[in-house]
Every structure is written in structure tokens, then in C-alpha cells.
Design a protein around this motif. Structure first.
Motif, mmCIF file in Angstrom:
data_model
loop_
_atom_site.group_PDB
_atom_site.id
_atom_site.type_symbol
_atom_site.label_atom_id
_atom_site.label_comp_id
_atom_site.label_asym_id
_atom_site.label_seq_id
_atom_site.Cartn_x
_atom_site.Cartn_y
_atom_site.Cartn_z
ATOM 1 N N ILE A 1 -2.306 17.240 2.401
ATOM 2 C CA ILE A 1 -0.959 16.853 1.958
ATOM 3 C C ILE A 1 -1.040 15.774 0.870
ATOM 4 C CG2 ILE A 1 1.228 15.809 2.667
ATOM 5 C CD1 ILE A 1 0.796 18.662 3.716
ATOM 6 N N ASP A 2 -0.305 15.979 -0.224
ATOM 7 C CA ASP A 2 -0.242 14.948 -1.261
ATOM 8 C C ASP A 2 1.136 14.293 -1.364
ATOM 9 O OD1 ASP A 2 1.318 16.752 -3.086
ATOM 10 O OD2 ASP A 2 -0.584 17.792 -3.277
ATOM 11 N N HIS A 3 2.168 14.925 -0.789
ATOM 12 C CA HIS A 3 3.507 14.339 -0.765
ATOM 13 C C HIS A 3 4.149 14.575 0.611
ATOM 14 C CE1 HIS A 3 2.999 14.296 -5.123
ATOM 15 N NE2 HIS A 3 4.092 13.544 -5.223
ATOM 16 N N LEU A 4 4.835 13.553 1.095
ATOM 17 C CA LEU A 4 5.602 13.629 2.339
ATOM 18 C C LEU A 4 7.070 13.424 2.002
ATOM 19 C CD1 LEU A 4 6.235 13.250 5.438
ATOM 20 C CD2 LEU A 4 5.469 10.887 5.162
ATOM 21 N N VAL A 5 7.940 14.283 2.529
ATOM 22 C CA VAL A 5 9.375 14.168 2.286
ATOM 23 C C VAL A 5 10.079 13.906 3.606
ATOM 24 C CG1 VAL A 5 11.439 15.295 1.368
ATOM 25 C CG2 VAL A 5 9.205 15.778 0.354
ATOM 26 N N CYS A 6 10.866 12.837 3.665
ATOM 27 C CA CYS A 6 11.560 12.510 4.903
ATOM 28 C C CYS A 6 12.798 11.666 4.615
ATOM 29 C CB CYS A 6 10.637 11.776 5.870
ATOM 30 S SG CYS A 6 10.063 10.158 5.297
ATOM 31 N N LYS A 7 13.605 11.474 5.660
ATOM 32 C CA LYS A 7 14.771 10.595 5.583
ATOM 33 C C LYS A 7 14.382 9.205 6.080
ATOM 34 C CE LYS A 7 17.975 14.272 6.967
ATOM 35 N NZ LYS A 7 18.940 14.664 8.026
ATOM 36 N N ASN A 8 15.101 8.200 5.617
ATOM 37 C CA ASN A 8 14.865 6.847 6.131
ATOM 38 C C ASN A 8 15.609 6.688 7.454
ATOM 39 O OD1 ASN A 8 14.474 4.127 6.642
ATOM 40 N ND2 ASN A 8 14.509 3.595 4.473
ATOM 41 N N SER A 9 15.060 7.348 8.477
ATOM 42 C CA SER A 9 15.699 7.347 9.795
ATOM 43 C C SER A 9 15.498 6.040 10.540
ATOM 44 C CB SER A 9 15.150 8.509 10.635
ATOM 45 O OG SER A 9 15.389 9.736 10.009
ATOM 46 N N ALA B 1 0.451 8.135 5.926
ATOM 47 C CA ALA B 1 0.593 8.332 4.479
ATOM 48 C C ALA B 1 0.067 7.125 3.715
ATOM 49 C CB ALA B 1 2.057 8.594 4.136
ATOM 50 N N ARG B 2 0.334 5.927 4.230
ATOM 51 C CA ARG B 2 -0.146 4.694 3.588
ATOM 52 C C ARG B 2 -1.673 4.677 3.573
ATOM 53 N NH1 ARG B 2 1.684 1.013 7.208
ATOM 54 N NH2 ARG B 2 3.774 1.426 6.383
ATOM 55 N N GLU B 3 -2.275 5.009 4.700
ATOM 56 C CA GLU B 3 -3.742 4.990 4.794
ATOM 57 C C GLU B 3 -4.381 6.000 3.851
ATOM 58 O OE1 GLU B 3 -4.951 5.678 8.778
ATOM 59 O OE2 GLU B 3 -3.908 3.937 9.608
ATOM 60 N N LEU B 4 -3.737 7.159 3.688
ATOM 61 C CA LEU B 4 -4.345 8.265 2.954
ATOM 62 C C LEU B 4 -3.891 8.351 1.503
ATOM 63 C CD1 LEU B 4 -4.000 10.944 5.784
ATOM 64 C CD2 LEU B 4 -6.072 9.688 5.133
ATOM 65 N N GLY B 5 -3.014 7.434 1.087
ATOM 66 C CA GLY B 5 -2.558 7.448 -0.287
ATOM 67 C C GLY B 5 -1.589 8.569 -0.604
ATOM 68 N N VAL B 6 -0.866 9.043 0.392
ATOM 69 C CA VAL B 6 0.105 10.119 0.205
ATOM 70 C C VAL B 6 1.430 9.538 -0.302
ATOM 71 C CG1 VAL B 6 1.479 11.882 1.394
ATOM 72 C CG2 VAL B 6 -0.947 11.587 1.961
ATOM 73 N N THR B 7 1.988 10.137 -1.331
ATOM 74 C CA THR B 7 3.276 9.693 -1.866
ATOM 75 C C THR B 7 4.400 10.117 -0.925
ATOM 76 O OG1 THR B 7 2.517 9.823 -4.145
ATOM 77 C CG2 THR B 7 4.900 9.884 -3.792
ATOM 78 N N VAL B 8 5.336 9.212 -0.664
ATOM 79 C CA VAL B 8 6.462 9.478 0.226
ATOM 80 C C VAL B 8 7.750 9.589 -0.589
ATOM 81 C CG1 VAL B 8 7.852 8.613 2.151
ATOM 82 C CG2 VAL B 8 5.362 8.277 2.147
ATOM 83 N N ILE B 9 8.421 10.725 -0.468
ATOM 84 C CA ILE B 9 9.747 10.905 -1.051
ATOM 85 C C ILE B 9 10.742 10.580 0.051
ATOM 86 C CG2 ILE B 9 11.288 12.440 -2.300
ATOM 87 C CD1 ILE B 9 8.572 11.974 -3.663
ATOM 88 N N GLY C 1 0.792 -1.223 0.000
ATOM 89 C CA GLY C 1 0.000 0.000 0.000
ATOM 90 C C GLY C 1 0.823 1.271 0.000
ATOM 91 N N ASP C 2 2.119 1.155 0.263
ATOM 92 C CA ASP C 2 2.991 2.325 0.249
ATOM 93 C C ASP C 2 3.314 2.746 -1.178
ATOM 94 O OD1 ASP C 2 3.296 2.783 2.984
ATOM 95 O OD2 ASP C 2 4.964 1.363 3.155
ATOM 96 N N HIS C 3 3.475 4.032 -1.362
ATOM 97 C CA HIS C 3 3.982 4.561 -2.630
ATOM 98 C C HIS C 3 5.198 5.419 -2.294
ATOM 99 C CE1 HIS C 3 3.533 7.292 -6.415
ATOM 100 N NE2 HIS C 3 4.459 6.375 -6.558
ATOM 101 N N TRP C 4 6.366 4.794 -2.342
ATOM 102 C CA TRP C 4 7.611 5.471 -2.005
ATOM 103 C C TRP C 4 8.416 5.747 -3.261
ATOM 104 C CZ3 TRP C 4 10.402 2.941 2.794
ATOM 105 C CH2 TRP C 4 9.554 3.009 3.916
ATOM 106 N N ILE C 5 9.090 6.883 -3.259
ATOM 107 C CA ILE C 5 10.072 7.205 -4.285
ATOM 108 C C ILE C 5 11.393 7.464 -3.571
ATOM 109 C CG2 ILE C 5 10.735 8.781 -6.138
ATOM 110 C CD1 ILE C 5 7.751 9.402 -6.512
#
Length: 248
Positions: free
Chosen positions: A194-202, A214-222, A111-115
Motif C-alpha cells: 500500500i502506498d496510499h491510505l484513504v479514510c475519514k477523520n473519525s 502508515a506513519r511507520e511505513l511512510g504511507v501517505t494518508v488521504i 512523521g505523518d504525511h497527511w493530505i
């Protein structure tokens, strides 16, 4: 180990605090935690604390010698790349045992959409022309590349306020320190559209709720992938680190 052996923890993370708490309870150990000083009011671990840099590899090596450090545990953030390499070089130069304490990286779930991106310039290119409302869950010192995106509204979360001269066309600042609850992260993303979330793989549990939301809401993760670290002995739980100290 015998006597008051000095253990240096390169900290600034929740793991560093947990390690300091565990090691200060061991007899015959004197724990010194070193924090970089990038956060105005850091949460301090038990035991001795020093704040500030060492002055590169040579400065850290000199500190290890002068303070008769018995062992070093690198519990810095996964993105503290310079400190990791400096610790490896200084420990090798002084023949000081070194252990890396590293939390496991986050992995995408169904369900995740990660870039994945290597740096923030790449993230800017991904967002350009695609995003409208972006949540930046970054440190305040890494925001400048995103100011080039004038047609995007940003929500910026940081522990300390960003520099006032950052020229964002549209930005809301949220000052907060984790851990964050899933329900609150869900509300934040929904209420700001929010349509995109930007974060580090901490990695870790303190800030992963935003990824669940983000997964629940369909938000793309950068997601910025982790930088390379030196090849040194590594553990990912406190007890393993305590056992390593006991074995020296």
C-alpha cells in the motif's frame, strides 16, 4: 429528574454503547438507543433499541413528543452530518435538552504525511496519477467515486460487503470490524504494498492503528476532514455525559 425519565441516545458508535451501559445503571432512567440500521448486524447496546430513521426533523420532533423524551444525547458518528443537524433542530423545536458526545479528532503526528480533503471527489483527484495501491478504509456506501481510477489496485475494508455492481478494475475486499491491532495493520499495508491510505477523520482508539502503521511505513494518508456540526453543548467522555444527565 424524577420518575422513569426517558433518555434517547442517537447511537451506532462505541461511544453510544458505552453511554447506554452507564446510563442504564442510573436509577429512574429509561434508556432508548436509536441506530440508523446501515450495518447488517450491529452490536446492540443495553437497554431499549430502535433501528431506522425518524423521517427528518419533523419525524424526530414527533418522536420526542410522543415518547415524552426527557433528553437527547447525540452520539452518532462524526460524519453523520444530517442526523446531527436534525437532532439540533428537533430538540430546539420541542425544547428538549441536547448533548453532543463527540470523540476528539485525530491530529497528525511527527512523521505523518497527511493530505486533507473535503470529499471523495477531491480524494480521487489527489490519487489520480500518483497512487498505485490504495487502502480504502471507508463505509461500503462511499466507494463509488473511486471506481473511476482504473489504473489503481484497491484494498477495501468494510463491515459489510460492498455492492456487487461497483465496477472496480482491481479490488480486494476485506470484511472486518474494529478495533484493529497495530501489528495486523502493519502486515496489511506491507503485504499489499500500500502506498496510499484513504479514510475519514473519525477519531477514537478503535481504528487509529492504521494511522500508526502508515506513519511507520511512510504511507501517505488521504484524510477526509469532519463536516460542520451544530453548535450545541458537547462532551468527549462518558462520565461528563452521565453528570449532564444527572444535572437535568
Amino acid at each position: 429528574m424524577s420518575g422513569a425519565d426517558r433518555i434517547l441516545i442517537l447511537g451506532g458508535t462505541g461511544e453510544g454503547i458505552a453511554l447506554a451501559s452507564a446510563l442504564t445503571s442510573l436509577p429512574g432512567r429509561r434508556v432508548i438507543s436509536s441506530l440508523a440500521g446501515r450495518v447488517a448486524n450491529p452490536k446492540l447496546p443495553p437497554g431499549e433499541v430502535r433501528i431506522g430513521g425518524f423521517g427528518g426533523v419533523e419525524g424526530l420532533a414527533a418522536y420526542l413528543r410522543e415518547n415524552k423524551i426527557r433528553a437527547v444525547i447525540d452520539a452518532t458518528h462524526p460524519f453523520a452530518r444530517r442526523m446531527g443537524w436534525n437532532a439540533a433542530a428537533a430538540s430546539q423545536t420541542t425544547n428538549t435538552p441536547l448533548l453532543r458526545f463527540e470523540r476528539p479528532a485525530w491530529m497528525p503526528q511527527p512523521g505523518d504525511h497527511w493530505i486533507d480533503v473535503a470529499d471523495w471527489d477531491e480524494a480521487v483527484n489527489v490519487l489520480r496519477g500518483k497512487a498505485r495501491r490504495v487502502f480504502l478504509a471507508l463505509g461500503r456506501q462511499e466507494l463509488a467515486p473511486f471506481t473511476a481510477l482504473k489504473d489503481i489496485a484497491f484494498v477495501i475494508r468494510a463491515v459489510d460487503a460492498p455492492d456487487a455492481d461497483l465496477a472496480f478494475a482491481d479490488a480486494e475486499i476485506v470484511l472486518a470490524r474494529g478495533p484493529f491491532k497495530l501489528a495486523d495493520e502493519r502486515v496489511l499495508l506491507q503485504s499489499r504494498g500500500i502506498d496510499h491510505l484513504v479514510c475519514k477523520n473519525s477519531g477514537g482508539d478503535a481504528t487509529d492503528a492504521k494511522l500508526q502503521a502508515a506513519r511507520e511505513l511512510g504511507v501517505t494518508v488521504i484524510m477526509q476532514r469532519r463536516p460542520p456540526r451544530p453548535d450545541v453543548p458537547k462532551v468527549s467522555d462518558v462520565q461528563a455525559a452521565v453528570d449532564w444527565v444527572r444535572s437535568l
